[in-house]
Enzyme design. Structure first.
Site, PDB file in Angstrom:
ATOM      1  N   CYS A   2       0.838  -1.192   0.000  1.00 22.35           N
ATOM      2  CA  CYS A   2       0.000   0.000   0.000  1.00 22.35           C
ATOM      3  C   CYS A   2       0.882   1.253   0.000  1.00 22.35           C
ATOM      4  O   CYS A   2       1.880   1.331   0.709  1.00 22.35           O
ATOM      5  CB  CYS A   2      -0.945   0.083   1.192  1.00 22.35           C
ATOM      6  N   ARG A  29       3.626  -0.040  -4.897  1.00 20.66           N
ATOM      7  CA  ARG A  29       3.397  -0.636  -3.577  1.00 20.66           C
ATOM      8  C   ARG A  29       2.073  -1.399  -3.499  1.00 20.66           C
ATOM      9  O   ARG A  29       1.815  -2.115  -2.538  1.00 20.66           O
ATOM     10  CB  ARG A  29       3.411   0.454  -2.498  1.00 20.66           C
ATOM     11  N   TRP A  76      -2.934  -2.653  -1.682  1.00 16.71           N
ATOM     12  CA  TRP A  76      -2.610  -4.054  -1.897  1.00 16.71           C
ATOM     13  C   TRP A  76      -3.426  -4.797  -0.855  1.00 16.71           C
ATOM     14  O   TRP A  76      -3.151  -4.709   0.339  1.00 16.71           O
ATOM     15  CB  TRP A  76      -1.114  -4.294  -1.692  1.00 16.71           C
ATOM     16  N   ASN A 102      -1.262   2.042   5.891  1.00 18.13           N
ATOM     17  CA  ASN A 102      -0.426   0.989   5.303  1.00 18.13           C
ATOM     18  C   ASN A 102       0.050   0.118   6.445  1.00 18.13           C
ATOM     19  O   ASN A 102       0.714   0.609   7.356  1.00 18.13           O
ATOM     20  CB  ASN A 102       0.761   1.628   4.566  1.00 18.13           C
ATOM     21  N   GLY A 103      -0.309  -1.170   6.418  1.00 23.21           N
ATOM     22  CA  GLY A 103       0.096  -2.070   7.496  1.00 23.21           C
ATOM     23  C   GLY A 103      -1.059  -2.977   7.857  1.00 23.21           C
ATOM     24  O   GLY A 103      -2.003  -3.151   7.078  1.00 23.21           O
ATOM     25  N   GLU A 480      17.122 -16.367 -10.262  1.00 19.96           N
ATOM     26  CA  GLU A 480      16.648 -15.002 -10.451  1.00 19.96           C
ATOM     27  C   GLU A 480      15.958 -14.867 -11.818  1.00 19.96           C
ATOM     28  O   GLU A 480      14.917 -14.221 -11.936  1.00 19.96           O
ATOM     29  CB  GLU A 480      17.824 -14.024 -10.313  1.00 19.96           C
ATOM     30  N   GLU A 487       7.225 -13.864 -12.166  1.00 21.57           N
ATOM     31  CA  GLU A 487       6.502 -12.746 -11.560  1.00 21.57           C
ATOM     32  C   GLU A 487       5.945 -11.742 -12.562  1.00 21.57           C
ATOM     33  O   GLU A 487       4.938 -11.118 -12.278  1.00 21.57           O
ATOM     34  CB  GLU A 487       7.288 -12.073 -10.434  1.00 21.57           C
ATOM     35  N   HIS A 503      17.171 -35.897 -11.596  1.00 19.86           N
ATOM     36  CA  HIS A 503      16.609 -36.634 -10.459  1.00 19.86           C
ATOM     37  C   HIS A 503      15.135 -36.318 -10.255  1.00 19.86           C
ATOM     38  O   HIS A 503      14.667 -36.247  -9.124  1.00 19.86           O
ATOM     39  CB  HIS A 503      17.406 -36.314  -9.179  1.00 19.86           C
ATOM     40  N   LYS A 603       5.846  -4.177  -4.352  1.00 21.56           N
ATOM     41  CA  LYS A 603       7.300  -4.066  -4.290  1.00 21.56           C
ATOM     42  C   LYS A 603       7.810  -4.183  -2.864  1.00 21.56           C
ATOM     43  O   LYS A 603       8.871  -4.734  -2.612  1.00 21.56           O
ATOM     44  CB  LYS A 603       7.756  -2.741  -4.897  1.00 21.56           C
TER      45      LYS A 603
HETATM   46  C1  AGP Z   1      11.791  -8.983  -6.788  1.00 19.31           C
HETATM   47  O1  AGP Z   1      11.589  -9.016  -8.158  1.00 19.31           O
HETATM   48  C2  AGP Z   1      10.645  -9.281  -5.984  1.00 19.31           C
HETATM   49  N1  AGP Z   1       9.539  -8.470  -6.316  1.00 19.31           N
HETATM   50  C3  AGP Z   1      10.828  -9.619  -4.535  1.00 19.31           C
HETATM   51  O2  AGP Z   1      11.272 -10.931  -4.532  1.00 19.31           O
HETATM   52  C4  AGP Z   1      11.782  -8.767  -3.671  1.00 19.31           C
HETATM   53  O3  AGP Z   1      13.095  -8.948  -4.095  1.00 19.31           O
HETATM   54  C5  AGP Z   1      11.630  -9.185  -2.204  1.00 19.31           C
HETATM   55  O4  AGP Z   1      10.322  -8.922  -1.796  1.00 19.31           O
HETATM   56  C6  AGP Z   1      12.628  -8.518  -1.277  1.00 19.31           C
HETATM   57  O5  AGP Z   1      12.467  -7.131  -1.241  1.00 19.31           O
HETATM   58  P1  AGP Z   1      13.558  -6.192  -0.585  1.00 19.31           P
HETATM   59  O6  AGP Z   1      14.810  -6.331  -1.379  1.00 19.31           O
HETATM   60  O7  AGP Z   1      12.963  -4.826  -0.657  1.00 19.31           O
HETATM   61  O8  AGP Z   1      13.749  -6.659   0.834  1.00 19.31           O
END
Ligand code: AGP
Length: 608
Positions: A2, A29, A76, A102-103, A480, A487, A503, A603
């Protein structure tokens, strides 16, 4: 999760454009619903709806939003699905008080039951809605001021919050409180701001005041007063000037922030290298002296810590593990005052990471973090901080911050190699020269591979599932790459150690199944050839990220991404991930998805 923002301007006039502009910068967010409240002619104006900002904007007249103060929220969903009713801001029964949050209010059900008994009527399923009603209740029952009623409300709630409140009772102020969710103030001659993050007001001001947990702030048109809620004392905190420039929060001609951020990597990596940080030596020394070292992070940041783990094992020969922050419980009984914890985070606000380091700190551990956002919660719980200097990252999928995090791991690793004697002077200097060449290698990698990524994406976009395989150091590159594909392109992508794929996972492979291999010219090179053959024998279509001129590998695969030669293979985890970022980006675009705002994600993950 949020995004929240508040603006106070000098006079009661149009404020819709300003609040939406600020909210747009926070949409990373959360983006399932959006809402704005202002006070005009002594009444609250509330405009809100389900959907992204652009969708909601089609239905509203921005010019109709007037006021001296306004607050805005991009959501969110946690409590209650995305809907107009659940969108913030929420109001009290008399429609005098409006709140964005937010929270998570953990004791909201108990508070809601109490308020229902008092006759309050609720419009939404959210936890947040208890806040305006509770403020209203304190105002009526205890005849206190608005400020006191908000403080009493904050004292009753349990959980995490960044809160902004406006009211017709005091139409020229915004009241804010913070605990475990970010909140910053922006100061400009004509306007005052509060927001979850700096980009919200960066086009107006670089003068920022960071708020800490358990602080309450009253913002008026030319002042802010911070109160420490634990002591009741007023706190004097001067603004500081952020180095971020307004254009950093713009797309600069790119169709999406993600593509802009992929292209920014040569510069962000160069910035990291250019800016000297005294903390690097202290961090390396403390890791060297520690008995146990755990690197702690979530998502993409976790993959960067795997570089750190491998380097610490290699250069200090010390047992060291990378731990997913939400699995901290598994190592909790190993933490003591001889332990060093290295949290790595873009936002510095990831709740899993914060909770883990807070506990580790209580158990006596030393916290040495690598973080992008200056002054974020992780940095405030750290003994030393290494900043990533990657600038604001607005695309939800991390790109430039991943390569910056990985570079930071290398920075620490090289200092450790020097301190431990594992690297002699010549080796250290050779690696440092290589380190400085990374931005130029990444630049060439983008130039060589962007069109290819777009081309391969036209085929990849039709797939539902894929494997990303690698060995040793680059397993994290595969992970990654697969995470990016999942995502933003919503293609199920699984990364696996190439040697382990036989395996079990190989059972999924059928005709034209995509398998992406990461194949630098290192000690894994020979073995991975066998793994490619195994996959191809089952009909897989192989794609490789390979070193320029690797003819043998080129002949084995259908498509290639080429990484320029001329640097130590040890640093390969940085350039080798770049084509995979581009492949995910173009695949998402070809499938018609918005790479900047993937579904269900936020994010900054500030829930546990
Ligand atoms: C990255 O593409 C992701 N959206 C997510 O995995 C992110 O890296 C993770 O939430 C950690 O966030 P931070 O680096 O702000 O702690």
């Amino acid at each position: 999760m949020c995004g929240i923002v508040g603006i106070i301007q000098q006079t009661e006039s149009k404020i819709g454009n300003e609040i939406i502009e600020a909210l747009t910068k926070l949409e990373y967010r959360g983006y399932d619903s959006v809402g704005v409240a202002s006070v005009a002619n002594g009444e609250l104006i509330i405009v809100k709806d389900e959907g992204k900002i652009a969708e909601v904007l089609e239905k509203i007249d921005l010019d109709s939003i007037k006021g001296r103060v306004a607050i805005g929220h991009t959501r969110w969903a946690t409590h209650g699905p995305p809907s107009k009713e659940n969108a913030h801001p929420h109001v009290d029964c008399k429609k005098q008080i409006s709140v964005i949050h937010n929270g998570i209010i953990e004791n909201f059900q108990q508070l809601k039951n109490e308020l229902l008994e008092q006759g309050h009527v609720f419009q939404s399923e959210t936890d947040t809605e208890v806040l305006p009603h509770l403020i209203e209740q304190f105002l009526e029952e205890e005849k206190v001021s608005l400020e006191e009623a908000i403080i009493k409300t904050v004292e009753r709630i349990e959980g995490t919050y960044g809160i902004c409140v406006i009211s017709t009772l005091e139409p020229d102020k915004i009241f804010c409180a913070k605990k475990d969710s970010p909140l910053v103030i922006g100061i400009n001659d004509n306007r005052m701001f509060c927001a979850s993050d700096i980009p919200a007001f960066l086009s107006y001001t670089q003068e920022v005041v960071l708020l800490h947990d358990d602080e309450f702030v009253t913002i008026s048109k030319d002042n802010y007063e911070i109160i420490d809620l634990k002591t009741g004392e007023t706190i004097t905190r001067k603004p500081y000037t952020v180095s971020w420039k307004p254009e950093m929060a713009q797309k600069a001609g790119f169709p999406h922030f993600m593509l802009k951020e992929i292209h920014e990597q040569p510069n962000t990596l160069a910035d990291y290298i250019r800016i000297e940080q005294p903390s690097i030596l202290k961090i390396a020394e403390k890791i060297y002296e520690a008995e146990k070292v755990f690197l702690l992070a979530a998502g993409t940041a976790h993959y960067s810590t795997l570089t750190g783990q491998n380097l610490i094992r290699r250069f200090v020969k010390k047992p060291c593990s990378s731990v997913i922050a939400s699995e901290y419980e598994l190592i909790k009984n190993l933490i003591d005052e001889k332990t060093v914890i290295v949290p790595v985070s873009q936002s510095g606000e990831t709740m899993d990471t914060i909770m883990a380091i807070k506990n580790a700190r209580e158990l006596g551990a030393t916290i040495l973090s690598a973080v992008n956002i200056v002054g974020s919660t992780v940095t405030r719980h750290s003994d030393e901080v290494l900043y990533l200097y990657a600038g604001p990252e607005i695309g939800v999928a991390a790109t430039k911050t991943y390569t910056a995090q990985t570079l930071a791991m290398w920075d620490i690793g090289l200092e450790l190699g020097k301190i431990s004697g594992e690297l002699d002077n010549d080796e250290y200097e050779m690696y440092r020269t290589n380190f400085k060449n990374i931005p130029s290698i990444v630049k060439q990698t983008i130039v060589h591979n962007e069109a290819r990524a777009n081309h391969i994406a036209s085929w990849f976009a039709k797939k539902n599932s894929s494997f990303y395989l690698a060995r040793s150091l680059n397993l994290q590159t595969a992970r990654e790459g697969a995470l990016k594909m999942k995502e933003i392109a919503y293609i199920h992508s699984e990364a696996y150690p190439a040697g382990e794929s036989k395996h079990g996972p190989i059972a999924l492979v059928e005709e034209d199944y995509p398998v992406v291999f990461v194949t630098p010219q290192d000690q894994t090179r020979k073995l991975i050839v066998g793994n490619i053959m195994e996959m191809k024998a089952r009909g897989a279509t192989a794609i490789a990220v390979l070193e320029e001129g690797d003819k043998e590998m080129e002949e084995l695969v259908k498509w290639k991404f080429e990484i320029p030669k001329g640097y130590s293979e040890m640093f390969s985890t940085i350039p080798y991930v770049v084509p995979l970022q581009l492949l995910a980006y173009y695949t998402a675009v070809r499938r018609g998805y918005s790479p900047d705002q993937p579904r269900n994600l936020s994010k900054s993950v500030t829930v546990l």
